[in-house]
Enzyme design. Structure first.
Site, mmCIF file in Angstrom:
data_model
loop_
_atom_site.group_PDB
_atom_site.id
_atom_site.type_symbol
_atom_site.label_atom_id
_atom_site.label_comp_id
_atom_site.label_asym_id
_atom_site.label_seq_id
_atom_site.Cartn_x
_atom_site.Cartn_y
_atom_site.Cartn_z
ATOM 1 N N ASP A 1 0.824 -1.203 0.000
ATOM 2 C CA ASP A 1 0.000 0.000 0.000
ATOM 3 C C ASP A 1 0.865 1.262 0.000
ATOM 4 O O ASP A 1 1.736 1.424 0.862
ATOM 5 C CB ASP A 1 -0.899 -0.023 1.242
ATOM 6 C CG ASP A 1 -2.123 0.861 1.106
ATOM 7 O OD1 ASP A 1 -2.063 1.848 0.351
ATOM 8 O OD2 ASP A 1 -3.136 0.573 1.760
ATOM 9 N N ASP A 2 0.620 2.156 -0.964
ATOM 10 C CA ASP A 2 1.285 3.468 -1.024
ATOM 11 C C ASP A 2 2.781 3.378 -1.273
ATOM 12 O O ASP A 2 3.525 4.303 -0.921
ATOM 13 C CB ASP A 2 1.044 4.270 0.264
ATOM 14 C CG ASP A 2 -0.335 4.907 0.310
ATOM 15 O OD1 ASP A 2 -1.139 4.677 -0.611
ATOM 16 O OD2 ASP A 2 -0.607 5.650 1.280
ATOM 17 N N ASP B 1 -0.384 -0.610 -4.867
ATOM 18 C CA ASP B 1 -1.719 -0.170 -5.288
ATOM 19 C C ASP B 1 -1.746 1.222 -5.899
ATOM 20 O O ASP B 1 -2.729 1.610 -6.527
ATOM 21 C CB ASP B 1 -2.704 -0.251 -4.116
ATOM 22 C CG ASP B 1 -2.419 0.761 -3.007
ATOM 23 O OD1 ASP B 1 -1.275 1.273 -2.933
ATOM 24 O OD2 ASP B 1 -3.332 1.033 -2.208
ATOM 25 N N ASN B 2 -0.686 1.993 -5.697
ATOM 26 C CA ASN B 2 -0.590 3.325 -6.304
ATOM 27 C C ASN B 2 0.793 3.879 -6.015
ATOM 28 O O ASN B 2 1.632 3.225 -5.375
ATOM 29 C CB ASN B 2 -1.678 4.288 -5.796
ATOM 30 C CG ASN B 2 -1.845 4.327 -4.297
ATOM 31 O OD1 ASN B 2 -2.890 3.917 -3.771
ATOM 32 N ND2 ASN B 2 -0.841 4.802 -3.581
ATOM 33 N N CYS C 1 -6.293 4.014 -3.092
ATOM 34 C CA CYS C 1 -6.561 2.644 -2.627
ATOM 35 C C CYS C 1 -7.774 1.942 -3.236
ATOM 36 O O CYS C 1 -7.629 0.969 -3.985
ATOM 37 C CB CYS C 1 -6.735 2.659 -1.110
ATOM 38 S SG CYS C 1 -5.405 3.416 -0.198
ATOM 39 N N HIS D 1 -11.099 -2.666 2.006
ATOM 40 C CA HIS D 1 -11.391 -1.310 1.551
ATOM 41 C C HIS D 1 -12.298 -1.282 0.320
ATOM 42 O O HIS D 1 -12.133 -0.456 -0.585
ATOM 43 C CB HIS D 1 -10.093 -0.544 1.271
ATOM 44 C CG HIS D 1 -10.254 0.938 1.492
ATOM 45 N ND1 HIS D 1 -9.296 1.862 1.111
ATOM 46 C CD2 HIS D 1 -11.267 1.669 2.030
ATOM 47 C CE1 HIS D 1 -9.697 3.077 1.415
ATOM 48 N NE2 HIS D 1 -10.895 2.991 1.982
#
Length: 481
Positions: free
Chosen positions: A46-47, A298-299, A86, A146
């Site tokens: 994540d991130d 995810d990004n 997300c 999420h």
């Protein structure tokens, strides 16, 4: 005497039988033929920006276990998340379709009166977990969901979308220690059972990922490991609680760059350790030759940590390359050639069709996928047909931005100071990535025909996704409906 001899022989026979049974179980897992209903593991962090791990250029510290995965497999140098934040990326990953079709364009927000709060993944969508489950796979999600808050509707729960096992949380992030979510409620679950459990969340995700593999080693399985790190709160093992139900979230940031890097390292290395634990378990059990593993983010990078690359402009939430170009590694010993690098443009909505192709499962005709099967890239080092790639981002404040890749060209559309949720005040930018990968030289005035053609194509794509998009409650332009 004869009775004792009979007892000894019987006991010896029982021990031999048990040993033989255990050996057969181990051999059964180890001798499943490659390609014969292979296991599938998707690890999403994540991130984490493009340079979040050392094999993609992290200058601050090494990630040896993830690097080994890359050394034994394939790195993607041009892999993208379908969203810049997300929830949208996760919806696209799960369905193999642009998330706009599912009606999830923004973060599913924790605040109850926010326009995006009541949205989530509807049952009408087909997920890779559902299709694999129907084909006899055991399916598991460990970590972050999420895709909607179940207190709004039980329809959003992971077990309604094909997951036999769910251990993790529903919100966008939780305190790594207290497990209180971004909606300031405790958010750690085993299935539908809220579970008060002690442990740093990354360690728990690693632990239960290994447990799922062990418990399902005798059958084909698909495991989705959705790490919380390196998303905020900024916490490493041993840090205090930063969010509680009683006091809310007390944000904390490092005092200087050195301390920031230490926190960045301290949150990344437990992920690296978990990848190493999975690698070791697969190798020692003999499952490695029959297991496909994919690792990606995810990004792009959040502002908390410098995980982005100076090669790419922008970060999390941006439709410039840095907002969606992410590290990606594919691994399958004996099937994927070691130390290979692919520059084929790929996107996270390609994951579902690739998993289905590996498992030899047909794609449903009623909801065709937008992604493509990457098997030719993975196993023959080939390419895929040239295609446009699209992004449409919606921020927490209702600001929109869009982008499109077509060959070497990149179109960026911004809407500065537009009314929230609208496409007003359109601002066009055009870049040529093969000559300007950092998106510094804006070319729309020099190449007006190219810009106009791409803008028309981008708008047509968005309108097409909306023509059959799944209806969702709320939204910036229909708040409260």
């Amino acid at each position: 005497m004869r009775k004792r001899n009979f007892s000894f022989q019987t006991g010896f026979a029982m021990i031999a039988f048990i040993c033989l049974f255990c050996l057969q179980v181990t051999l059964k897992a180890a001798t499943r033929q490659p390609g014969d209903r292979p296991n599938l593991i998707v690890i999403m962090v994540d991130d984490m920006g493009y340079a979040g791990v050392s094999c993609f250029g992290n200058p601050y510290f090494k990630t040896p276990q993830i690097d080994r995965l890359a050394d034994e497999g394939m790195k993607f140098s041009d892999f993208h998340s379908s969203g810049t934040v997300c929830s949208p990326t996760r919806a696209g990953l799960l369905t193999g379709r642009y998330q706009q079709r599912a009606g999830i364009e923004a973060v599913i927000h924790p605040v109850s009166d926010h326009p995006e709060h009541r949205k989530g993944l509807r049952k009408v969508e087909n997920t890779f977990a559902e299709l694999l489950q129907s084909a006899g796979y055991r399916t598991g999600l460990i970590g972050k969901w999420h895709q909607g808050y179940p207190h709004n509707t039980a329809e959003f729960h992971p077990d309604n979308h094909g997951f036999d096992t769910f251990i993790g949380y529903h919100s966008g992030n939780i305190d790594f220690i207290s497990h209180v979510g971004d909606h300031v409620k405790h958010d750690w679950w085993h299935g539908r059972t809220e579970t008060r459990e002690i442990g740093y969340s990354t360690h728990l995700i690693n632990q239960y990922a290994l447990q799922f593999i062990k418990e399902n080693s005798e059958m084909p399985f698909c495991l989705y490991v959705a790490h919380e790190a390196i998303h905020n709160p900024v916490q490493v093992p041993g840090d205090p609680v930063r969010r509680s139900e009683a006091e809310g979230w007390k944000r904390w940031k490092p005092a200087n760059k050195a301390e920031r890097i230490e926190k960045y390292k301290g949150m990344t290395l437990p992920i690296d350790a978990g990848v190493g634990q999975i690698h070791k378990l697969l190798a020692e059990s003999g499952l490695d030759k029959n297991t496909f593993v994919l690792f990606f983010s995810d990004n792009g990078p959040a502002r908390d940590f410098p995980s982005g690359s100076p090669k790419w402009r922008g970060g999390k939430g941006s439709v410039y390359e840095g907002g969606h170009r992410v590290p990606a590694i594919a691994w399958w010993p004996g099937r994927i050639k070691p130390q290979t690098v692919s520059d084929v443009p790929a996107i996270s909505i390609d994951v579902m069709p690739t998993l289905l192709a590996i498992a030899k499962i047909e794609v449903p005709r009623d909801r065709p996928l937008d992604g493509v099967d990457l098997s030719p890239v993975l196993f023959q080092q080939q390419t895929v047909a040239t295609r446009p790639l699209y992004w449409a981002s919606l921020s927490n404040n209702g600001n929109r931005s869009e982008a499109m890749r077509q060959g070497p060209w990149k179109l960026v559309v911004l809407h500065p100071r537009a009314k929230p949720g609208t496409f007003e005040k359109e601002k066009i930018e055009l870049y040529r990535l093969d000559q300007d990968p950092g998106e510094k030289q804006e070319l729309s005035k020099q190449e007006p025909q190219q810009a106009a053609a791409m803008l028309k194509q981008l708008k047509n794509w968005y309108q097409e996704t909306q023509s059959t998009a799944t209806l969702q409650p709320g939204g910036w332009l229909s708040k409260g409906k």
